[in-house]
Design an enzyme around this catalytic site. Structure first.
Site, short mmCIF file in Angstrom:
data_model
loop_
_atom_site.label_atom_id
_atom_site.label_comp_id
_atom_site.label_asym_id
_atom_site.label_seq_id
_atom_site.Cartn_x
_atom_site.Cartn_y
_atom_site.Cartn_z
CB CYS A 12 24.93 12.13 15.05
SG CYS A 12 26.55 11.74 15.75
CB CYS A 66 27.43 5.18 19.07
SG CYS A 66 25.88 5.18 18.14
N1 LIG Z 1 30.11 7.99 13.31
C1 LIG Z 1 30.54 8.28 14.64
C2 LIG Z 1 30.01 7.38 15.70
C3 LIG Z 1 28.53 7.32 15.78
C4 LIG Z 1 27.82 8.43 16.50
C5 LIG Z 1 26.41 8.06 16.76
N2 LIG Z 1 25.54 7.86 15.69
C6 LIG Z 1 25.81 8.76 17.93
O1 LIG Z 1 24.58 8.65 18.09
O2 LIG Z 1 26.54 9.33 18.74
C7 LIG Z 1 32.06 8.27 14.75
O3 LIG Z 1 32.74 7.56 13.99
O4 LIG Z 1 32.56 8.97 15.63
#
Ligand SMILES: N[C@@H](CCC[C@H](N)C(=O)O)C(=O)O
Length: 290
Positions: A226, A78
């Site tokens: 993300c 993340c």
């Molecule tokens: N939902 C993703 C993990 C989170 C990613 C995040 N918000 C970022 O900033 O990289 C998963 O389950 O892979």
């Protein structure tokens, strides 16, 4: 009642990606999926990712970090959450560089090229179909056969797929806002080709130095940003020779600078992280958690 009752937390965000940081390094406890979901319940603290710092398992690291999505599932990476953790730690300790361990491996992080900027070395991307993972063999993951919509006129098709420690599919489009990602996101996230589900991104290459994206996050839904998707998109675009290895990615919540470094292949992500408020979790949240 579990590890989190009455425990301190910090509510932060990484360009709009909602993050809660909890430091459990002084405790032997860990966090269950039920507890993570309880935190995200309407009476709790809203988040996309819960970043839990546990005692370090390896010398030279600051903590072992477990990352929970708000559906209680765990993620290997993340990017936005890491910048929030780094800001919190730097402000408390005066450190300017640290190494963390996550399920995806070791991550080096440091103060970025400005007072409010933080850089995370997200490691090397993986492109092998088993690494992403995909349910069947694709020799070339720059584009895979996958589409939604009518067979003869697909709405979205031929994504690039990349692992940044978590699975990403990137669909190349002309306008990231022209698609109903709330409708197609869950279908694609849970498509049988992705045995561990996937983060789904729409990406528009503006020019060789700029890309715009919108992401449906695995285990969360639509988010303002993300970080790992920004990294995956930058790498996928460079792999297709459609962008340079250093690009600026625009997300609904802000911008990130991404560099896919020559030499060691690591992806460096630089951006801001914002503190919102801190508090203690209400024990009542966990009353029904086993
Ligand atoms: N939902 C993703 C993990 C989170 C990613 C995040 N918000 C970022 O900033 O990289 C998963 O389950 O892979």
């Amino acid at each position: 009642m579990g590890a989190l009752a009455n425990h301190a937390f910090a509510k932060m965000n990484g360009i709009g990606n909602e993050i809660v940081v909890v430091d459990l390094r002084d405790s032997k406890a860990t966090v269950t999926a039920d507890e993570a979901r309880a935190v995200a319940s309407p009476a709790g603290v809203p988040y996309d990712q819960l970043m839990v710092l546990l005692p370090p398992r390896l010398s030279g690291t600051e903590a072992f970090i477990r990352i929970y999505n708000n559906d209680g599932s765990e993620a290997g990476a993340c990017g936005n959450g890491m910048r929030c953790v780094v800001r919190r730690l730097f402000e408390k300790t005066g450190q300017t560089a640290v190494t963390f361990e996550t399920r995806a491996g070791l991550l080096n992080c440091w103060q970025g090229p400005g007072p409010d900027l933080y850089t995370v070395d997200m490691g090397a991307p993986k492109f092998g179909w088993q690494d992403i993972p995909l349910a069947e063999e694709f020799r070339d993951t720059r584009y895979i056969e996958l589409q939604v919509g009518p067979i003869d006129a697909p709405v979205l098709h031929s994504p690039s797929v990349v692992s940044m420690g978590n699975p990403h599919a990137i669909f190349w489009v002309d306008d990231v806002n022209a698609y109903d990602l709330e409708r197609f996101g869950p279908l694609l996230e849970n498509h049988p080709i992705f045995p561990e589900r996937a983060n789904i991104t729409l990406a528009h290459i503006v020019d060789r130095d700029h890309i715009t994206i919108r992401t449906w996050e695995r285990g969360v839904g639509l988010t303002k940003a993300c970080g790992s998707a920004a990294c995956a998109t930058a790498v996928a675009a460079a792999r297709l020779k459609r962008a340079n290895r250093t690009v600026e990615i625009t997300l609904p919540g802000g911008k990130l600078a991404i560099e896919w470094r020559e030499g060691d292949d690591h992806v460096l992500m630089t951006g801001t992280a914002d503190f919102e408020y801190e508090g203690r979790f209400d024990p009542a949240l966990f009353a029904n958690v086993a």
